[in-house]
Design a protein around this motif. Structure first.
Motif, short mmCIF file in Angstrom:
data_model
loop_
_atom_site.label_atom_id
_atom_site.label_comp_id
_atom_site.label_asym_id
_atom_site.label_seq_id
_atom_site.Cartn_x
_atom_site.Cartn_y
_atom_site.Cartn_z
N VAL A 56 -3.53 -2.87 -4.93
CA VAL A 56 -3.97 -1.84 -3.98
C VAL A 56 -3.80 -0.47 -4.28
CG1 VAL A 56 -4.57 -1.18 -1.57
CG2 VAL A 56 -4.03 -3.72 -1.98
N LYS A 57 -4.84 0.34 -4.51
CA LYS A 57 -4.71 1.80 -4.93
C LYS A 57 -5.59 2.78 -4.27
CE LYS A 57 -5.00 4.76 -9.03
NZ LYS A 57 -5.36 4.89 -10.33
N GLU A 58 -4.95 3.77 -3.52
CA GLU A 58 -5.66 4.87 -2.82
C GLU A 58 -6.30 5.74 -3.82
OE1 GLU A 58 -5.61 8.21 0.61
OE2 GLU A 58 -3.67 7.05 -0.17
N VAL A 59 -7.76 5.83 -3.90
CA VAL A 59 -8.52 6.56 -4.80
C VAL A 59 -9.42 7.80 -3.90
CG1 VAL A 59 -8.98 4.62 -6.24
CG2 VAL A 59 -10.51 5.09 -4.41
N GLN B 223 -5.67 9.68 9.09
CA GLN B 223 -6.37 9.96 7.76
C GLN B 223 -7.16 8.90 7.28
OE1 GLN B 223 -6.14 12.86 6.02
NE2 GLN B 223 -4.80 14.00 7.25
N VAL B 224 -8.46 9.20 7.12
CA VAL B 224 -9.44 8.28 6.39
C VAL B 224 -9.02 8.12 5.03
CG1 VAL B 224 -11.85 7.78 5.81
CG2 VAL B 224 -11.07 9.08 7.95
N SER B 225 -8.92 6.88 4.46
CA SER B 225 -8.62 6.82 2.97
C SER B 225 -9.46 5.68 2.58
CB SER B 225 -7.30 6.38 3.26
OG SER B 225 -6.99 5.09 3.88
N LEU B 226 -9.73 5.92 1.31
CA LEU B 226 -10.30 4.83 0.39
C LEU B 226 -9.58 4.27 -0.61
CD1 LEU B 226 -13.31 3.83 -0.37
CD2 LEU B 226 -13.25 5.72 -1.80
N LEU B 227 -9.45 2.76 -0.52
CA LEU B 227 -8.59 1.76 -1.31
C LEU B 227 -9.46 1.11 -2.21
CD1 LEU B 227 -6.33 0.80 1.65
CD2 LEU B 227 -5.87 2.67 -0.05
N THR B 228 -8.85 0.95 -3.35
CA THR B 228 -9.55 -0.33 -4.46
C THR B 228 -8.59 -1.34 -4.54
OG1 THR B 228 -10.45 -0.62 -6.55
CG2 THR B 228 -8.49 0.88 -6.34
N ILE C 38 0.94 -1.03 -0.05
CA ILE C 38 0.18 0.00 0.02
C ILE C 38 0.96 1.35 0.08
CG2 ILE C 38 -1.94 1.39 1.12
CD1 ILE C 38 -2.59 -1.32 2.31
N PRO C 39 1.05 1.82 -1.14
CA PRO C 39 1.89 2.89 -1.04
C PRO C 39 1.59 4.15 -0.21
CG PRO C 39 1.50 2.25 -3.51
CD PRO C 39 0.65 1.47 -2.66
N ILE C 40 2.59 4.63 0.16
CA ILE C 40 2.22 5.96 1.22
C ILE C 40 2.81 7.08 0.69
CG2 ILE C 40 2.84 6.54 3.60
CD1 ILE C 40 4.08 3.48 4.36
#
Length: 602
Positions: A152-155, A138-143, A119-121
């Protein structure tokens, strides 16, 4: 590595000696080793070098070099990472394959090193801290995408990022939500559960709730209400428009370019290519549309190789093709099978071993056809999970699930379907892996019921089990290593299979020890061996395998002239498994008695 060229970075001293991963990051234009505790953590503003070393049974190390480029990495860092990957290859003897890995578009080989995912930071790696500092979560949304390797990518944290085809993870301070699009696959959901567990243990220290949100099922579900609350309340997700479907690129055009010492590309061939076009004193680029290869001759210098890679990357940028294309760098003599496949009649050369009795005739035939035939070296196959757990196997019989006794668990019929539950020790608790094994001759209704039964079993299991569908004849290595000893018989025992046979009026070929049967023996060790019943005809025999022929009155073991010594040991062990009372007659290929051929129809 005992001798280092002056052009090779001293940071690579001692690299590639021990098996496993070694990682370096570019920091202030210098190579900095990344500690093992930070392996799998990649900062989007940095560039990395990753070396994977595997020790084969022969003691020879096998190396793969990857350079990973974050989306926000500086151009100078990315260029330096490419150069350092070449230097590392040179330090290892110029036998490694080098892969360019772009954030979000990594190869499956690269992702397989990091379980369950990377999961890239956001930010830049710092050897001083090794982590980001922040007071609020930090709230994050991943696909999550992919049935095997997980991408896995943060969108953007927005309702418009959600769709019906993918699986999403909403990571909040107190709870992790897994949103499953209605069109997502079981495999993707299972992989996403592994990612959720990874986030829970690594970012929340295990102290976090997990909730699963099914796309479209929202009635009276407090978790769903909480999930949609982060997006300002529930609203339907629009369907994908036809324009969203991307056309697959045309892969028919293949072009070969020679790269001169000034970095200029000169086309030297297209489509119909052969190995003679590659000069060991030059570097080349092979353009296969979605795949780009840089081939570096054995007699070229590191400077020439750096120039060729820079020229290739500049060429891709000038055409707007840099993003999304896999770039692989190869040295003369270390070509991958995919690269060789683009060349007509690439010479077939394999590692040398002495042939045993009977192999000279086969080798002579191949040599007449222009092949240099030698044995392929054995490679180590490491299991991904602990293979010392417990096993349960059920046979599907319509609406029924029949639990098989221990002695029958590894004896499957190709006309039936089975559910396999494997429980093994994980990190502080038991983990479960479920397989739905679908026989190649099974009835469609049994296959549908097998998936349904598996989902029911999973629902009654604690934790986050992994689900997989396995088709007879296409089993993954992990499946074989879990069952250890497997026998696959012809025919079936389910009532639906019997009914179909009766309706069609064909002979029931279900295995019977009183009838003729032929088994192909295969595997790599006593903990991974199989006996597969095949058609009892001479064309089923293959010189690379050993076989067991059961005629009802006699038992023969047949040894192919190209079979390995270890296969002979597995043959004896498998005889004891099928029937320890058998007294076989051993025959080698070319010395079979008439009764042997008569049993196979001549």
């Amino acid at each position: 590595m005992s001798i280092f060229d002056k052009d090779i970075d001293s940071a690579f001293q001692g690299a590639g000696v021990k098996p496993g991963l070694e990682i370096w990051c570019i920091e202030n234009l210098q190579l900095v080793p990344v500690p093992k505790s930070s392996h799998g953590k990649f900062y989007s503003g940095s560039a990395y070098i990753v070396l994977n070393t595997v020790l084969l049974k022969t003691g020879t190390p096998q190396h793969d070099v990857h350079y990973w480029l974050g989306n926000d990495a500086k151009e100078v860092d990315s260029a330096l990472a490419s150069d350092k990957a070449l230097e590392l290859d040179a330090a290892l003897g110029s036998h490694a394959v080098q892969y360019r890995e772009v954030q979000g578009l990594e190869t499956e080989k690269f992702l397989s090193y990091f379980k369950p995912c990377i999961i890239p930071i956001e930010g830049i790696f710092s050897s001083g801290t090794g982590h980001l500092n922040g007071e609020t979560y930090q709230v994050s949304l991943l696909t999550c995408k992919g049935d095997h390797a997980v991408y896995v990518k943060e969108v953007p944290f927005s309702r418009s990022s959600l769709n019906h085809n993918d699986v999403f993870i909403l990571d909040t301070a107190s709870k992790i939500f897994l949103f499953c699009g209605c069109n997502s696959s079981i495999q993707e959901r299972a992989k996403a559960l592994e990612v959720v567990q990874y986030i829970q243990e690594n970012k929340h220290c295990g102290n976090c709730e997990v909730a699963t949100i099914e796309d479209g099922k929202l009635v009276a579900d407090p978790d769903a209400g909480e999930f949609w609350g982060f997006f300002g309340g529930y609203a339907p997700i629009p369907r994908d428009s036809p324009s969203a479907v991307q056309k697959q690129p045309d892969n028919s055009s293949v072009k070969l370019f020679w790269i001169n010492s000034q970095g200029k590309l000169c086309q030297s061939g297209t489509d119909s290519l052969n190995k003679e076009m590659l000069n060991t004193n030059k570097c080349y680029m092979l353009d296969c549309d979605t795949e780009i290869f840089v081939w570096m001759g054995r007699n070229t210098s590191i400077t020439e190789r750096k120039t060729s890679i820079t020229a290739t990357e500049d060429f891709l940028k000038s055409q707007g093709r840099s993003t999304g294309i896999h770039l692989t760098c190869l040295t003369d003599g270390s070509e991958t099978a995919l690269f060789r496949s683009y060349f007509y009649n690439w010479p077939q050369i394999m590692e040398a071993k002495l042939y045993e009795e009977g192999r000279e005739k086969v080798a002579a035939i191949f040599k007449q056809q222009g092949f240099d035939v030698k044995e392929l070296p054995e490679e180590d196959c490491q299991p991904f999970i602990d293979c010392s757990g417990t096993l349960k196997v059920w046979r599907v019989n319509g609406d029924e699930l029949l639990l098989l006794p221990v002695l029958e668990m590894t004896k499957l019929f190709s006309g039936d379907c089975y559910i396999v539950q494997y429980t093994y020790p994980g990190n502080g608790r038991d983990e479960n892996l479920f397989y739905a094994w679908l026989g190649c001759g099974s009835v469609m209704e049994d296959r549908v019921d097998a998936i349904s039964h598996m989902n029911t079993l999973v629902g009654s299991t604690k934790g986050h089990p992994v689900l997989a569908q396995v088709v007879d004849g296409k089993e993954p290595l992990q499946f074989f290593m879990i069952l250890k000893t497997l026998i696959i018989f012809k025919g079936g025992n389910s009532k639906r299979y019997k009914k179909i046979i009766e309706e069609k009026g064909v002979a029931d070929e279900t295995y019977d020890e009183k009838k003729t049967a032929l088994f192909r023996v295969q595997g790599t060790s006593p903990n991974n061996m199989q006996a597969i019943q095949v058609d009892q005809v001479s064309s089923s025999l293959n010189s690379s395998y050993c076989y067991i022929l059961q005629t009802g009155t006699s038992i023969f073991t047949w040894i192919g002239n190209l079979s390995l010594t270890r296969a002979h040991d597995l043959l004896d062990r498998m005889l004891d498994v099928i029937n320890p009372t058998w007294q076989p007659v051993s025959v080698r290929e070319g010395s079979e008695p008439d009764v042997f051929w008569n049993a196979l129809g001549g």
